[in-house]
Design a protein around this motif. Structure first.
Motif, mmCIF file in Angstrom:
data_model
loop_
_atom_site.group_PDB
_atom_site.id
_atom_site.type_symbol
_atom_site.label_atom_id
_atom_site.label_comp_id
_atom_site.label_asym_id
_atom_site.label_seq_id
_atom_site.Cartn_x
_atom_site.Cartn_y
_atom_site.Cartn_z
ATOM 1 N N ASP A 143 6.456 -41.935 -2.965
ATOM 2 C CA ASP A 143 7.298 -42.035 -4.154
ATOM 3 C C ASP A 143 6.921 -41.013 -5.216
ATOM 4 O O ASP A 143 7.763 -40.587 -6.004
ATOM 5 C CB ASP A 143 7.215 -43.437 -4.766
ATOM 6 N N ARG A 144 5.634 -40.613 -5.252
ATOM 7 C CA ARG A 144 5.182 -39.658 -6.267
ATOM 8 C C ARG A 144 5.076 -38.234 -5.742
ATOM 9 O O ARG A 144 4.668 -37.331 -6.482
ATOM 10 C CB ARG A 144 3.850 -40.121 -6.858
ATOM 11 N N PRO A 199 -0.355 -35.449 -7.515
ATOM 12 C CA PRO A 199 -1.573 -34.911 -8.133
ATOM 13 C C PRO A 199 -1.799 -33.427 -7.814
ATOM 14 O O PRO A 199 -2.254 -32.665 -8.665
ATOM 15 C CB PRO A 199 -2.686 -35.777 -7.543
ATOM 16 N N GLN A 200 -1.464 -33.010 -6.588
ATOM 17 C CA GLN A 200 -1.651 -31.601 -6.253
ATOM 18 C C GLN A 200 -0.638 -30.743 -7.015
ATOM 19 O O GLN A 200 -0.959 -29.651 -7.477
ATOM 20 C CB GLN A 200 -1.538 -31.381 -4.751
ATOM 21 N N PHE A 201 0.594 -31.240 -7.184
ATOM 22 C CA PHE A 201 1.586 -30.516 -7.966
ATOM 23 C C PHE A 201 1.086 -30.318 -9.405
ATOM 24 O O PHE A 201 1.234 -29.238 -9.984
ATOM 25 C CB PHE A 201 2.918 -31.269 -7.969
ATOM 26 N N ALA A 202 0.485 -31.355 -9.965
ATOM 27 C CA ALA A 202 -0.025 -31.251 -11.336
ATOM 28 C C ALA A 202 -1.037 -30.109 -11.453
ATOM 29 O O ALA A 202 -1.058 -29.388 -12.455
ATOM 30 C CB ALA A 202 -0.649 -32.574 -11.772
ATOM 31 N N PRO A 219 11.007 -32.253 -12.079
ATOM 32 C CA PRO A 219 10.990 -32.171 -10.612
ATOM 33 C C PRO A 219 11.483 -33.474 -9.971
ATOM 34 O O PRO A 219 11.314 -34.562 -10.527
ATOM 35 C CB PRO A 219 9.535 -31.906 -10.264
ATOM 36 N N LEU A 220 12.074 -33.348 -8.811
ATOM 37 C CA LEU A 220 12.563 -34.491 -8.045
ATOM 38 C C LEU A 220 11.396 -35.113 -7.282
ATOM 39 O O LEU A 220 10.611 -34.402 -6.644
ATOM 40 C CB LEU A 220 13.636 -34.015 -7.061
ATOM 41 N N GLU A 243 13.256 -40.467 -5.580
ATOM 42 C CA GLU A 243 14.616 -40.071 -5.970
ATOM 43 C C GLU A 243 15.357 -39.303 -4.880
ATOM 44 O O GLU A 243 16.535 -39.026 -5.010
ATOM 45 C CB GLU A 243 14.543 -39.186 -7.221
ATOM 46 N N TRP A 244 14.683 -38.945 -3.818
ATOM 47 C CA TRP A 244 15.226 -38.034 -2.793
ATOM 48 C C TRP A 244 15.969 -38.770 -1.693
ATOM 49 O O TRP A 244 15.569 -39.845 -1.260
ATOM 50 C CB TRP A 244 14.089 -37.239 -2.179
#
Length: 181
Positions: free
Chosen positions: A57-58, A92-95, A144-145, A149-150
């Protein structure tokens, strides 16, 4: 009134990696990529049949690659579900990496045993280019999606002024050189 700046792509791909994805799709059907966060996989982009990897979900959608496009080509219509390859990364990696553009490449070697390219003699490799301040300002206005939400039906054509496919990684993230004088 000044024109709205184009939103830069969060993910691009080399021609070699795109060719590898097309071969894998021909064998395995629709695909997805997930930028691994480490442990067993190292930090490699992992390729799975669509539906075989559960998106959290995240998790954050970096972009949807269009298998129809060649280097330098821009999309004008939405890809079919079979031609879409969503590219995900954990929240967390995206952050930690939100300031960079992911450039997917394919290089000789054996990939992870979990990723579809493992027996192909090539492995996916992540490269990165740091966004400039103007790009970051534009990206900071976009939400970001997430995985919650996808749905594959929600993918839309990525109208962008920057091609998703480049011939070589250096075309997307040039390697700095030193003046040896």
């Amino acid at each position: 009134m000044s024109p709205t700046p184009a939103v830069p792509r969060r993910v691009r791909i080399t021609a070699e990696a795109m060719d590898l994805l097309r071969r894998l799709r021909a064998t395995h059907g629709p695909l997805l990529l997930h930028q691994s966060g480490g442990c067993c996989d190292g930090s490699a982009p992992m390729c799975y049949p669509a539906g075989d990897f559960i998106i959290g979900d995240r998790d954050i959608l970096l972009g949807v690659l269009d298998l129809r496009l060649t280097p330098g080509e821009l999309a004008t219509t939405a890809p079919t579900p079979d031609d879409q390859v969503p590219v995900w990364i954990s929240g967390p990696q995206f952050a930690a990496w939100r300031h960079t553009q992911l450039v997917l490449d394919a290089v000789p070697g054996r990939g992870s045993g979990f990723s579809l390219e493992a027996p192909e003699g090539l492995r996916f490799l992540s490269r990165a280019r740091v966004f400039d301040p103007a790009e970051l300002a534009v990206l900071d206005t976009a939400t970001p999606l997430t995985g919650s939400e996808w749905s594959p039906e929600s993918a839309v054509v990525d109208i962008c002024t920057e091609p998703q496919t480049v011939m070589h990684a250096v075309d997307a993230c040039p390697v700095p050189t030193r003046d040896r004088r």
